[in-house]
Write a protein that holds these residues in place. Structure first.
Motif, PDB file in Angstrom:
ATOM      1  N   VAL A   1       1.102  -1.017   0.382  1.00  0.00           N
ATOM      2  CA  VAL A   1       0.271  -0.289   0.235  1.00  0.00           C
ATOM      3  C   VAL A   1       0.672   1.144  -0.005  1.00  0.00           C
ATOM      4  O   VAL A   1       0.722   2.153  -0.662  1.00  0.00           O
ATOM      5  N   LYS A   2       1.909   1.182   0.495  1.00  0.00           N
ATOM      6  CA  LYS A   2       2.570   2.078   1.250  1.00  0.00           C
ATOM      7  C   LYS A   2       3.463   2.422  -0.605  1.00  0.00           C
ATOM      8  O   LYS A   2       3.609   3.593  -0.780  1.00  0.00           O
ATOM      9  N   LEU A   3       3.761   1.586  -1.031  1.00  0.00           N
ATOM     10  CA  LEU A   3       5.133   1.861  -1.583  1.00  0.00           C
ATOM     11  C   LEU A   3       4.296   1.985  -2.905  1.00  0.00           C
ATOM     12  O   LEU A   3       4.237   2.869  -4.182  1.00  0.00           O
ATOM     13  N   VAL A   4       2.408   1.846  -3.656  1.00  0.00           N
ATOM     14  CA  VAL A   4       1.795   2.702  -4.118  1.00  0.00           C
ATOM     15  C   VAL A   4       1.432   3.968  -4.289  1.00  0.00           C
ATOM     16  O   VAL A   4       1.407   4.398  -5.443  1.00  0.00           O
ATOM     17  N   ASP A   5       0.734   3.851  -2.963  1.00  0.00           N
ATOM     18  CA  ASP A   5       0.789   4.959  -2.651  1.00  0.00           C
ATOM     19  C   ASP A   5       1.970   6.648  -3.132  1.00  0.00           C
ATOM     20  O   ASP A   5       2.089   7.407  -3.293  1.00  0.00           O
ATOM     21  N   ALA A   6       3.333   6.159  -2.223  1.00  0.00           N
ATOM     22  CA  ALA A   6       4.282   6.843  -2.903  1.00  0.00           C
ATOM     23  C   ALA A   6       4.685   7.077  -4.692  1.00  0.00           C
ATOM     24  O   ALA A   6       5.522   7.614  -5.061  1.00  0.00           O
ATOM     25  N   THR A   7       4.346   5.694  -5.262  1.00  0.00           N
ATOM     26  CA  THR A   7       4.777   6.059  -6.052  1.00  0.00           C
ATOM     27  C   THR A   7       3.217   6.222  -7.769  1.00  0.00           C
ATOM     28  O   THR A   7       4.312   6.327  -8.978  1.00  0.00           O
ATOM     29  N   VAL A   8       2.592   6.891  -7.123  1.00  0.00           N
ATOM     30  CA  VAL A   8       1.470   6.547  -7.960  1.00  0.00           C
ATOM     31  C   VAL A   8       0.825   7.851  -8.016  1.00  0.00           C
ATOM     32  O   VAL A   8       0.557   8.143  -6.475  1.00  0.00           O
ATOM     33  N   GLU A   9       0.691   8.839  -8.937  1.00  0.00           N
ATOM     34  CA  GLU A   9      -0.077   9.806  -8.900  1.00  0.00           C
ATOM     35  C   GLU A   9      -1.370   9.823  -8.388  1.00  0.00           C
ATOM     36  O   GLU A   9      -1.928   8.807  -8.575  1.00  0.00           O
ATOM     37  N   ALA A  10      -2.055  10.676  -7.472  1.00  0.00           N
ATOM     38  CA  ALA A  10      -2.846  10.987  -7.003  1.00  0.00           C
ATOM     39  C   ALA A  10      -3.908  11.142  -8.350  1.00  0.00           C
ATOM     40  O   ALA A  10      -4.088  11.677  -9.475  1.00  0.00           O
ATOM     41  N   GLU A  11      -5.964  10.178  -8.034  1.00  0.00           N
ATOM     42  CA  GLU A  11      -6.315  10.172  -9.318  1.00  0.00           C
ATOM     43  C   GLU A  11      -5.574  10.222 -10.796  1.00  0.00           C
ATOM     44  O   GLU A  11      -6.266  10.882 -11.833  1.00  0.00           O
ATOM     45  N   ALA A  12      -4.630   9.366 -10.848  1.00  0.00           N
ATOM     46  CA  ALA A  12      -3.916   9.282 -12.273  1.00  0.00           C
ATOM     47  C   ALA A  12      -4.542   7.114 -12.096  1.00  0.00           C
ATOM     48  O   ALA A  12      -3.239   6.432 -11.723  1.00  0.00           O
ATOM     49  N   PRO A  13      -5.232   6.664 -12.969  1.00  0.00           N
ATOM     50  CA  PRO A  13      -5.873   5.657 -13.290  1.00  0.00           C
ATOM     51  C   PRO A  13      -4.437   4.958 -13.592  1.00  0.00           C
ATOM     52  O   PRO A  13      -4.506   4.845 -14.878  1.00  0.00           O
ATOM     53  N   VAL A  14      -3.933   3.754 -13.166  1.00  0.00           N
ATOM     54  CA  VAL A  14      -3.346   2.895 -13.956  1.00  0.00           C
ATOM     55  C   VAL A  14      -3.584   1.546 -13.695  1.00  0.00           C
ATOM     56  O   VAL A  14      -3.608   1.244 -12.648  1.00  0.00           O
ATOM     57  N   GLU A  15      -4.566   0.747 -14.528  1.00  0.00           N
ATOM     58  CA  GLU A  15      -5.499  -0.133 -14.025  1.00  0.00           C
ATOM     59  C   GLU A  15      -4.702  -1.308 -13.806  1.00  0.00           C
ATOM     60  O   GLU A  15      -4.709  -2.418 -12.865  1.00  0.00           O
ATOM     61  N   GLY A  16      -3.353  -1.981 -14.746  1.00  0.00           N
ATOM     62  CA  GLY A  16      -2.508  -2.687 -14.550  1.00  0.00           C
ATOM     63  C   GLY A  16      -2.074  -2.283 -12.708  1.00  0.00           C
ATOM     64  O   GLY A  16      -2.023  -3.625 -12.075  1.00  0.00           O
TER      65      GLY A  16
END
Length: 178
Positions: A98-113
Motif C-alpha cells: 500500500v505504501k509503495l503504491v501510494d508513493a509511486t502512483v500520482e493521485a487520481e491517475a488511473p493505472v489499471e495494471g
C-alpha cells in the motif's frame, strides 16, 4: 457533483471527526482517490462493516469540484480478504505494498495494471505465507506497470530513481522474510 462508480481497494482510513472518516482508495478507473465517509462511525451507519483495510469493493462517490476530497456515497464489499489478517507478516507485506503504491502512483491517475497487480498480490498474501520473493516480484511488476523498469537496474533502483521516496520499512521487511 457527479456520481462515479468504480472498483476500489481500501488503502487507508483516518478519523476526521467523532462520526466521520477520510478513506483512501486505489480505484481501477480513477487511481488514488480520497473520500469523506460522513457518519461512518455512527452505530447505524450504512458503511458499518464495509470500511476496512485491504477490502475490495464496488464504491460510489460524488466527485468534488473544489477539492481532491470526494464524498463517499455507497460501498458494496466484494472481497474482504479476511484471511490476510490471520498472518502478521502477510499484513505487514500488504501494508508495505500500500505504501509503495501510494508513493509511486500520482493521485487520481488511473493505472489499471497497478490496480490488478495490487488485487492479485493481496489475494496471494491471503492464501500463502509471504516471502522475500513475493516482495521482489511485486516491486518488479510495479516498476513494469509504471513503465520505468529497464535491464540496467533493479526494480527498486528504478522506483527510487524516479524520485519516489520508498517506505523505510522495506529493508527490515526484506531481511525478516525467507
Amino acid at each position: 457533483m457527479d456520481d462515479v462508480k468504480d472498483r476500489a481497494i481500501l488503502l487507508r482510513k483516518t478519523r476526521y471527526s467523532d462520526t466521520s472518516l477520510i478513506v483512501s482508495w486505489f480505484t481501477r478507473g480513477h487511481g488514488l482517490v480520497k473520500t469523506m465517509a460522513k457518519g461512518a462511525l455512527r452505530p447505524k451507519s450504512a458503511f458499518k462493516g464495509s470500511l476496512d483495510l485491504f477490502f475490495e469493493a464496488e464504491m460510489v462517490f460524488a466527485r468534488s469540484r473544489k477539492s481532491e476530497l470526494h464524498h463517499l456515497k455507497e460501498v458494496h464489499v466484494e472481497n474482504p480478504r479476511l484471511d490476510l489478517r490471520k498472518s502478521y507478516n502477510a499484513t505487514l507485506v500488504a501494508a508495505y505494498f500500500v505504501k509503495l503504491v501510494d508513493a509511486t502512483v500520482e493521485a487520481e491517475a488511473p493505472v489499471e495494471g497497478v490496480f490488478d497487480l495490487l488485487s492479485r498480490a493481496f489475494d496471494h498474501l491471503a492464501e500463502n505465507s509471504p516471502a522475500k520473493s513475493t516482495v521482489l516480484h511485486f516491486e518488479k511488476r510495479l516498476a513494469g506497470e509504471l513503465g520505468i523498469l529497464s535491464p540496467e537496474r533493479s526494480a527498486i533502483q528504478a522506483l527510487e530513481e524516479q524520485g519516489h521516496r520508498l517506505p523505510p520499512e522495506r529493508g527490515k521487511l526484506i531481511s525478516e522474510l525467507n
